[in-house]
Design an enzyme around this catalytic site. Sequence first.
Site, PDB file in Angstrom:
ATOM      1  N   ASP A  78      -6.194   4.580 -15.124  1.00  0.00           N
ATOM      2  CA  ASP A  78      -5.406   3.953 -14.059  1.00  0.00           C
ATOM      3  C   ASP A  78      -6.247   2.912 -13.321  1.00  0.00           C
ATOM      4  O   ASP A  78      -5.746   2.237 -12.417  1.00  0.00           O
ATOM      5  CB  ASP A  78      -4.818   5.006 -13.106  1.00  0.00           C
ATOM      6  CG  ASP A  78      -5.877   5.783 -12.353  1.00  0.00           C
ATOM      7  OD1 ASP A  78      -7.072   5.635 -12.667  1.00  0.00           O
ATOM      8  OD2 ASP A  78      -5.507   6.547 -11.433  1.00  0.00           O
ATOM      9  N   SER A  79      -7.521   2.759 -13.726  1.00  0.00           N
ATOM     10  CA  SER A  79      -8.322   1.631 -13.243  1.00  0.00           C
ATOM     11  C   SER A  79      -7.644   0.314 -13.618  1.00  0.00           C
ATOM     12  O   SER A  79      -7.985  -0.738 -13.063  1.00  0.00           O
ATOM     13  CB  SER A  79      -9.737   1.691 -13.833  1.00  0.00           C
ATOM     14  OG  SER A  79      -9.679   1.885 -15.235  1.00  0.00           O
ATOM     15  N   ASP A  98      -4.208   8.169 -18.709  1.00  0.00           N
ATOM     16  CA  ASP A  98      -4.397   8.698 -17.345  1.00  0.00           C
ATOM     17  C   ASP A  98      -3.032   8.904 -16.685  1.00  0.00           C
ATOM     18  O   ASP A  98      -2.151   8.041 -16.802  1.00  0.00           O
ATOM     19  CB  ASP A  98      -5.134   7.621 -16.537  1.00  0.00           C
ATOM     20  CG  ASP A  98      -6.335   8.150 -15.807  1.00  0.00           C
ATOM     21  OD1 ASP A  98      -6.534   9.373 -15.767  1.00  0.00           O
ATOM     22  OD2 ASP A  98      -7.089   7.307 -15.271  1.00  0.00           O
ATOM     23  N   LYS A 114      -5.341  12.488 -19.134  1.00  0.00           N
ATOM     24  CA  LYS A 114      -6.391  12.812 -18.159  1.00  0.00           C
ATOM     25  C   LYS A 114      -5.735  12.869 -16.797  1.00  0.00           C
ATOM     26  O   LYS A 114      -4.819  12.088 -16.525  1.00  0.00           O
ATOM     27  CB  LYS A 114      -7.507  11.759 -18.166  1.00  0.00           C
ATOM     28  CG  LYS A 114      -8.580  12.027 -17.108  1.00  0.00           C
ATOM     29  CD  LYS A 114      -9.766  11.095 -17.228  1.00  0.00           C
ATOM     30  CE  LYS A 114      -9.606   9.795 -16.481  1.00  0.00           C
ATOM     31  NZ  LYS A 114      -9.345   9.925 -15.019  1.00  0.00           N
ATOM     32  N   GLU A 169      -6.765  13.601 -12.442  1.00  0.00           N
ATOM     33  CA  GLU A 169      -7.793  13.845 -11.439  1.00  0.00           C
ATOM     34  C   GLU A 169      -7.484  15.163 -10.760  1.00  0.00           C
ATOM     35  O   GLU A 169      -6.368  15.368 -10.288  1.00  0.00           O
ATOM     36  CB  GLU A 169      -7.804  12.701 -10.426  1.00  0.00           C
ATOM     37  CG  GLU A 169      -8.209  11.383 -11.065  1.00  0.00           C
ATOM     38  CD  GLU A 169      -8.330  10.246 -10.063  1.00  0.00           C
ATOM     39  OE1 GLU A 169      -8.265  10.492  -8.839  1.00  0.00           O
ATOM     40  OE2 GLU A 169      -8.484   9.104 -10.523  1.00  0.00           O
ATOM     41  N   GLU A 218     -17.438  11.887 -12.000  1.00  0.00           N
ATOM     42  CA  GLU A 218     -17.603  10.512 -11.500  1.00  0.00           C
ATOM     43  C   GLU A 218     -18.419  10.495 -10.208  1.00  0.00           C
ATOM     44  O   GLU A 218     -18.094  11.204  -9.240  1.00  0.00           O
ATOM     45  CB  GLU A 218     -16.228   9.866 -11.273  1.00  0.00           C
ATOM     46  CG  GLU A 218     -16.354   8.443 -10.727  1.00  0.00           C
ATOM     47  CD  GLU A 218     -15.102   7.588 -10.845  1.00  0.00           C
ATOM     48  OE1 GLU A 218     -14.102   8.026 -11.427  1.00  0.00           O
ATOM     49  OE2 GLU A 218     -15.137   6.451 -10.321  1.00  0.00           O
TER      50      GLU A 218
END
Length: 335
Positions: free
Chosen positions: A71-72, A110, A140, A142, A210
């Site tokens: 999602d960057s 993500d 993925k 978070e 991270e």
Amino acid sequence: MHCLARRLFSNVPESTVYGGPKPQNPNQRVTLNSLRQKHLAGEPITMVTAYDYPSAVQVDTAGIDICLVGDSAAMVVHGYDTTLPITLDEMLSHCRAVARGATRSLLVGDLPFGSYESSSAQAVDTAVRVLKEGNMDAIKLEGAAPSRIGAARAIVEAGIAVIGHVGLTPQAISVLGGFRPQGKTINSAVKVVETALALQEVGCFSVVLECVPAPVAAAATAALQIPTIGIGAGPYCSGQVLVYHDLLGMLQHPHHAKVTPKFCKQYGHVGEAINKALSEYKQEVQDKVFPGVSHTPYKISEGDVDGFMNELQKMGLSEAASAAATASKGMGGRE
Ligand code: KIV
């Protein structure tokens, strides 16, 4: 090995069962199993983000194990200041483009902010869309809050492979108070390890660490049986991940890059190369050097140019006719 035997031996290192991990064929698709073998053999796992067809082709061709549609994308592709605004539909579009470009790497999509936190049902529905509509192999998410760990559990139970993500989780900047490294106090360091263990417990096959200090990443890596993938977490992880644009030096700080992470090594200066190419193109167009004969491939026969000029004359377009004649000579005569 028979499935039952595989299940029975699931806690025994594969080297004990098979007499050592099998050598990898560089052209073979990366799977959870091949990643596990790599991890067991102590070989570092590589992961890089990609967002579109060309970046996927490049990541895949370089032999990177995992291609993450991160999602960057919100920041490095869409130019937002955070990862929060990107939508699931936008992510799915990036995922599909990446899946068309990468044939070898394991593809991980993500889950964007707001697409999995409300309930387990929402999390499973989103993960299913990422696989069915985005053509990804795994997702993925978070995870630090219990709802996110619950989401990981539900998605794994739905039969979808999950990578967890702890430490600096950019979707949580609202509560973290910005892009801040984590694990810098005893409590915070313990929380990183506990969260990573919780994500392993619910069935994640790997965890991204991270922006945490190296001793915290080392402890998490030693505590987990699944591989850790570090970003800004030092060398004591089972693998490493970087963002495509950061790794390549695509966006030159301070003009374009919103954030240049301290931990990122730039393996290229692609932004400079692109800027040079665009400036040269602009100059050559302005100087009427481009396109020359060699980049003007489409021909019209001598007879047809004459006929065309006659038609233009009949239409009262004599200037157009002489422009056609001049161009025909300028392109090295007629065919
Ligand atoms: O979105 C992303 O690119 C990521 C990586 C930084 C791991 O989550």
